[in-house]
Design a protein around this motif. Structure first.
Motif, PDB file in Angstrom:
ATOM      1  N   THR A   5     -60.632   3.186  28.434  1.00 17.57           N
ATOM      2  CA  THR A   5     -60.648   2.006  29.295  1.00 17.57           C
ATOM      3  C   THR A   5     -59.230   1.721  29.773  1.00 17.57           C
ATOM      4  O   THR A   5     -58.303   1.627  28.953  1.00 17.57           O
ATOM      5  N   PHE A   6     -59.081   1.627  31.078  1.00 19.43           N
ATOM      6  CA  PHE A   6     -57.803   1.260  31.693  1.00 19.43           C
ATOM      7  C   PHE A   6     -57.903  -0.178  32.183  1.00 19.43           C
ATOM      8  O   PHE A   6     -58.848  -0.524  32.900  1.00 19.43           O
ATOM      9  N   ILE A   7     -56.919  -0.984  31.817  1.00 20.29           N
ATOM     10  CA  ILE A   7     -56.830  -2.346  32.343  1.00 20.29           C
ATOM     11  C   ILE A   7     -55.718  -2.335  33.386  1.00 20.29           C
ATOM     12  O   ILE A   7     -54.548  -2.066  33.062  1.00 20.29           O
ATOM     13  N   ALA A   8     -56.078  -2.572  34.626  1.00 18.22           N
ATOM     14  CA  ALA A   8     -55.116  -2.504  35.728  1.00 18.22           C
ATOM     15  C   ALA A   8     -54.232  -3.740  35.750  1.00 18.22           C
ATOM     16  O   ALA A   8     -54.463  -4.719  35.040  1.00 18.22           O
ATOM     17  N   ARG A   9     -53.231  -3.680  36.589  1.00 16.76           N
ATOM     18  CA  ARG A   9     -52.274  -4.789  36.701  1.00 16.76           C
ATOM     19  C   ARG A   9     -52.946  -6.080  37.135  1.00 16.76           C
ATOM     20  O   ARG A   9     -52.514  -7.161  36.767  1.00 16.76           O
ATOM     21  N   ASP A  10     -53.999  -5.979  37.912  1.00 15.18           N
ATOM     22  CA  ASP A  10     -54.699  -7.184  38.367  1.00 15.18           C
ATOM     23  C   ASP A  10     -55.797  -7.601  37.398  1.00 15.18           C
ATOM     24  O   ASP A  10     -56.570  -8.514  37.679  1.00 15.18           O
ATOM     25  N   GLY A  11     -55.874  -6.934  36.255  1.00 15.14           N
ATOM     26  CA  GLY A  11     -56.861  -7.294  35.244  1.00 15.14           C
ATOM     27  C   GLY A  11     -58.183  -6.578  35.396  1.00 15.14           C
ATOM     28  O   GLY A  11     -59.066  -6.703  34.543  1.00 15.14           O
ATOM     29  N   SER A  12     -58.341  -5.829  36.466  1.00 24.08           N
ATOM     30  CA  SER A  12     -59.597  -5.099  36.630  1.00 24.08           C
ATOM     31  C   SER A  12     -59.676  -3.955  35.629  1.00 24.08           C
ATOM     32  O   SER A  12     -58.657  -3.456  35.147  1.00 24.08           O
ATOM     33  N   ILE A  13     -60.885  -3.569  35.323  1.00 15.92           N
ATOM     34  CA  ILE A  13     -61.114  -2.615  34.248  1.00 15.92           C
ATOM     35  C   ILE A  13     -61.835  -1.385  34.787  1.00 15.92           C
ATOM     36  O   ILE A  13     -62.798  -1.509  35.563  1.00 15.92           O
ATOM     37  N   ASP A  14     -61.354  -0.220  34.373  1.00 12.69           N
ATOM     38  CA  ASP A  14     -62.028   1.042  34.686  1.00 12.69           C
ATOM     39  C   ASP A  14     -62.345   1.744  33.376  1.00 12.69           C
ATOM     40  O   ASP A  14     -61.461   1.917  32.532  1.00 12.69           O
ATOM     41  N   VAL A  15     -63.578   2.151  33.219  1.00 13.71           N
ATOM     42  CA  VAL A  15     -63.998   2.878  32.026  1.00 13.71           C
ATOM     43  C   VAL A  15     -64.269   4.321  32.450  1.00 13.71           C
ATOM     44  O   VAL A  15     -65.052   4.569  33.367  1.00 13.71           O
ATOM     45  N   CYS A  16     -63.609   5.253  31.774  1.00 17.79           N
ATOM     46  CA  CYS A  16     -63.661   6.657  32.191  1.00 17.79           C
ATOM     47  C   CYS A  16     -64.089   7.538  31.024  1.00 17.79           C
ATOM     48  O   CYS A  16     -63.524   7.435  29.934  1.00 17.79           O
ATOM     49  N   ASP A  17     -65.042   8.395  31.259  1.00 15.50           N
ATOM     50  CA  ASP A  17     -65.442   9.378  30.253  1.00 15.50           C
ATOM     51  C   ASP A  17     -64.652  10.648  30.517  1.00 15.50           C
ATOM     52  O   ASP A  17     -64.865  11.333  31.515  1.00 15.50           O
ATOM     53  N   ALA A  18     -63.740  10.957  29.606  1.00 14.15           N
ATOM     54  CA  ALA A  18     -62.806  12.059  29.797  1.00 14.15           C
ATOM     55  C   ALA A  18     -63.252  13.278  28.981  1.00 14.15           C
ATOM     56  O   ALA A  18     -64.196  13.210  28.205  1.00 14.15           O
ATOM     57  N   GLU A  19     -62.546  14.346  29.171  1.00 14.45           N
ATOM     58  CA  GLU A  19     -62.783  15.558  28.382  1.00 14.45           C
ATOM     59  C   GLU A  19     -61.769  15.597  27.238  1.00 14.45           C
ATOM     60  O   GLU A  19     -60.610  15.223  27.428  1.00 14.45           O
ATOM     61  N   GLU A  20     -62.200  16.059  26.088  1.00  7.89           N
ATOM     62  CA  GLU A  20     -61.246  16.267  24.994  1.00  7.89           C
ATOM     63  C   GLU A  20     -60.180  17.252  25.449  1.00  7.89           C
ATOM     64  O   GLU A  20     -60.481  18.230  26.132  1.00  7.89           O
ATOM     65  N   GLY A  21     -58.948  16.972  25.068  1.00 11.06           N
ATOM     66  CA  GLY A  21     -57.849  17.854  25.439  1.00 11.06           C
ATOM     67  C   GLY A  21     -57.114  17.403  26.689  1.00 11.06           C
ATOM     68  O   GLY A  21     -56.007  17.861  26.939  1.00 11.06           O
ATOM     69  N   TRP A  22     -57.736  16.531  27.475  1.00 15.74           N
ATOM     70  CA  TRP A  22     -57.044  15.985  28.635  1.00 15.74           C
ATOM     71  C   TRP A  22     -55.974  15.019  28.159  1.00 15.74           C
ATOM     72  O   TRP A  22     -56.141  14.345  27.142  1.00 15.74           O
ATOM     73  N   THR A  23     -54.909  14.928  28.935  1.00 12.08           N
ATOM     74  CA  THR A  23     -53.958  13.852  28.681  1.00 12.08           C
ATOM     75  C   THR A  23     -54.427  12.604  29.444  1.00 12.08           C
ATOM     76  O   THR A  23     -55.247  12.691  30.366  1.00 12.08           O
ATOM     77  N   LEU A  24     -53.853  11.496  29.040  1.00  9.56           N
ATOM     78  CA  LEU A  24     -54.199  10.255  29.733  1.00  9.56           C
ATOM     79  C   LEU A  24     -53.828  10.338  31.212  1.00  9.56           C
ATOM     80  O   LEU A  24     -54.525   9.797  32.075  1.00  9.56           O
ATOM     81  N   LEU A  25     -52.741  11.032  31.503  1.00  7.21           N
ATOM     82  CA  LEU A  25     -52.350  11.204  32.905  1.00  7.21           C
ATOM     83  C   LEU A  25     -53.415  11.998  33.658  1.00  7.21           C
ATOM     84  O   LEU A  25     -53.774  11.661  34.793  1.00  7.21           O
ATOM     85  N   GLN A  26     -53.939  13.025  33.038  1.00  5.97           N
ATOM     86  CA  GLN A  26     -54.994  13.810  33.688  1.00  5.97           C
ATOM     87  C   GLN A  26     -56.240  12.958  33.930  1.00  5.97           C
ATOM     88  O   GLN A  26     -56.892  13.088  34.966  1.00  5.97           O
TER      89      GLN A  26
END
Ligand code: FES
Length: 107
Positions: A5-26
């Motif tokens: 879960t990313f909380i943006a500067r404006d408080g909005s929220i994005d929930v992302c299903d990532a792959e194991e081994g990815w970096t947060l930047l990826q």
């Protein structure tokens, strides 16, 4: 599949299903999250700075000396700041929550 879960500067929220081994930047790149990452993960900038929310910070591997040196250049540094390109996702990090720093004007 670790969920981040990313909380943006404006408080909005994005929930992302990532792959194991990815970096947060990826993950941010894959999902259009606003993290600059100017050096593409080569630990030569601090524009991938994220603030890890409790209790997740304690679950991360400790930052390297090089990461700590680079974090010193990050604007808005906090006790739980990390470089997004240095956080590699594992199943153990499923549920990770990070906040983007208040300003995008990192070094
Ligand atoms: Fe430059 Fe992470 S992208 S240090």
């Amino acid at each position: 599949m670790p969920r981040v879960t990313f909380i943006a500067r404006d408080g909005s929220i994005d929930v992302c299903d990532a792959e194991e081994g990815w970096t947060l930047l990826q993950v941010s790149r894959a999902f259009g999250i606003e993290i600059e990452g100017a050096c593409e993960g080569n630990m030569a900038c601090a524009t991938c700075h994220v603030i890890v929310q409790d209790p997740w910070y304690q679950r991360l591997l400790a930052p390297s000396d090089d990461e700590e040196d680079m974090l010193d250049l990050a604007y808005g540094l906090t006790e739980t700041s990390r470089l997004g390109c240095q956080i590699e996702l594992t199943a153990n990090l499923d549920g990770l929550v990070v906040r983007l720093p208040d300003t995008g004007e990192n070094l």
